[in-house]
Scaffold this active site. Structure first.
Site, PDB file in Angstrom:
ATOM      1  CE1 TYR A 268       7.060  -9.568   2.743  1.00 35.23           C
ATOM      2  CE2 TYR A 268       6.730 -11.842   2.029  1.00 35.23           C
ATOM      3  CZ  TYR A 268       6.590 -10.483   1.808  1.00 35.23           C
ATOM      4  OH  TYR A 268       5.978 -10.036   0.668  1.00 35.23           O
TER       5      TYR A 268
ATOM      6  CG  ASP B 188       2.033  -2.767  -4.858  1.00 34.67           C
ATOM      7  OD1 ASP B 188       1.002  -3.433  -4.627  1.00 34.67           O
ATOM      8  OD2 ASP B 188       3.163  -3.098  -4.452  1.00 34.67           O
TER       9      ASP B 188
ATOM     10  CG  ASN C 246      -1.267  -7.787  -2.659  1.00 33.91           C
ATOM     11  OD1 ASN C 246      -0.817  -8.726  -3.305  1.00 33.91           O
ATOM     12  ND2 ASN C 246      -0.539  -6.740  -2.353  1.00 33.91           N
TER      13      ASN C 246
ATOM     14  CB  THR D  91      -0.960   0.030   1.200  1.00 35.61           C
ATOM     15  OG1 THR D  91      -0.208  -0.080   2.415  1.00 35.61           O
ATOM     16  CG2 THR D  91      -1.977  -1.106   1.110  1.00 35.61           C
TER      17      THR D  91
ATOM     18  N   GLY E 194      -1.760 -10.228 -14.848  1.00 32.68           N
ATOM     19  CA  GLY E 194      -0.347 -10.462 -15.104  1.00 32.68           C
ATOM     20  C   GLY E 194       0.143  -9.896 -16.419  1.00 32.68           C
TER      21      GLY E 194
ATOM     22  CB  ALA F 172       4.005  -5.096 -11.569  1.00 31.46           C
TER      23      ALA F 172
ATOM     24  NE  ARG G 110       1.928 -11.380  -1.914  1.00 37.50           N
ATOM     25  CZ  ARG G 110       1.335 -11.082  -3.063  1.00 37.50           C
ATOM     26  NH1 ARG G 110       0.205 -11.705  -3.393  1.00 37.50           N
ATOM     27  NH2 ARG G 110       1.847 -10.176  -3.878  1.00 37.50           N
TER      28      ARG G 110
ATOM     29  CG  ASN H 139       5.415  -0.545  -2.987  1.00 34.01           C
ATOM     30  OD1 ASN H 139       6.249  -0.027  -2.241  1.00 34.01           O
ATOM     31  ND2 ASN H 139       5.383  -1.843  -3.228  1.00 34.01           N
TER      32      ASN H 139
END
Length: 293
Positions: free
Chosen positions: A99, A255, A163, A29, A225, A253, A165, A31
């Site tokens: 991470y 973002d 998004n 966010t 994509g 990309a 994850r 970005n």
């Protein structure tokens, strides 16, 4: 426009010429907020809502945000925690991440109801992602979603990128349920088809747009994509073919695409013009290393 992005700004490690790594500041966010600030005119204010620590690296992140022209007034500080960190690994332009964020201060970004209310009262558009929600405790998620619902009733537009994850969530059922809750109170939704097909079983771009409520008046832009995109606004669907671009690094990309769309949409441009701006910015981003270059 007053644009408020909500989420986690992290330290980013991207490999340069081995064994050297570059340290930057990024986060999905953030970005988008960074790109919105670069694209939008002086009449647009951009702010970031998060929580940082009181350590030198948190100061570095706050300084980077401020230097980008993004307001830091809604950033809280937690004396017991610090910033998250991630490293990018690349293979033929596709990225994977490692991470270190379990004790990130950003996990406490929704702990103060009064601070949430103040930030959302300031905003004209609030933007968040599935990652924003995934890093929060269940109680904090509920607090943030309730605050967003109240803000929307008061005229704030809500934009949401699911998004997805999965590793950040307790389990798949919770992930799907919370993403559905956030989408239900959003005006603009920006999903990525590959992730949606994998985790929600959508068979087509149209199925994805339908599930997110395009027929109920929401604007849904199904990213794909770099391939064909579906823009669904109410009952109207626009399929736009895009020519895939060979990436150097796909980090950030989506973002950037979101920023290009949201700024163009807020300026009143046509859906096709919004898409051209969004795709053009994403193409620039994937031509260099790191989320922000």
């Amino acid at each position: 426009m007053r644009f408020l992005a909500i989420g986690e700004a992290m330290l980013e490690l991207s490999e340069q010429a081995p064994p050297l790594w570059a340290m930057n500041v990024a986060g999905d966010t953030f970005n988008t907020a960074w790109h919105v600030r670069q694209l939008a005119g002086a009449q647009t204010e951009v702010a970031y809502l998060t929580c940082l620590g009181q350590d030198p690296f948190s100061d570095r992140i706050a300084g980077f945000i401020a230097a980008a022209g993004v307001e830091t007034r809604f950033i809280r500080r937690d004396p017991a925690r610090g910033p998250g960190l991630y490293a990018i690994s690349l293979s033929e332009g596709e990225r994977s991440f490692t991470y270190w964020r379990d004790q990130s201060a950003a996990r406490r970004l929704a702990e103060d109801p009064a601070a949430l209310s103040a930030a959302l009262s300031w905003a004209g558009m609030a933007y968040l992602s599935g990652i924003t929600l995934a890093i929060l405790s269940p109680a904090a998620r509920d607090r943030l979603l309730a605050a967003l619902a109240r803000a929307r009733q008061n005229g704030v537009q809500v934009a949401f990128d699911p998004n997805i994850r999965p590793r950040l969530w307790e389990d798949a059922a919770v992930m799907r349920a919370v993403i559905g809750q956030a989408a239900a109170l959003s005006d603009i939704i920006l999903p990525s088809f590959e992730d949606e097909a994998t985790h929600f079983g959508d068979a087509s771009l149209a199925d994805c747009a339908r599930r997110y409520g395009a027929a109920e008046g929401r604007t849904v832009i199904v990213k794909n994509g770099g391939q064909d995109v579906l823009i669904a606004i109410g009952g109207q669907q626009i399929h736009v073919p895009l020519t895939p671009v060979t990436p150097v690094d796909t980090t950030g990309a989506g973002d950037a695409f979101n920023a290009g769309w949201l700024v163009s949409h807020s300026a009143g441009l046509s859906p096709e013009a919004c898409l051209a701006a969004a795709h053009g910015l994403a193409t620039q981003v994937i031509g260099r290393k790191g989320a922000l270059g």
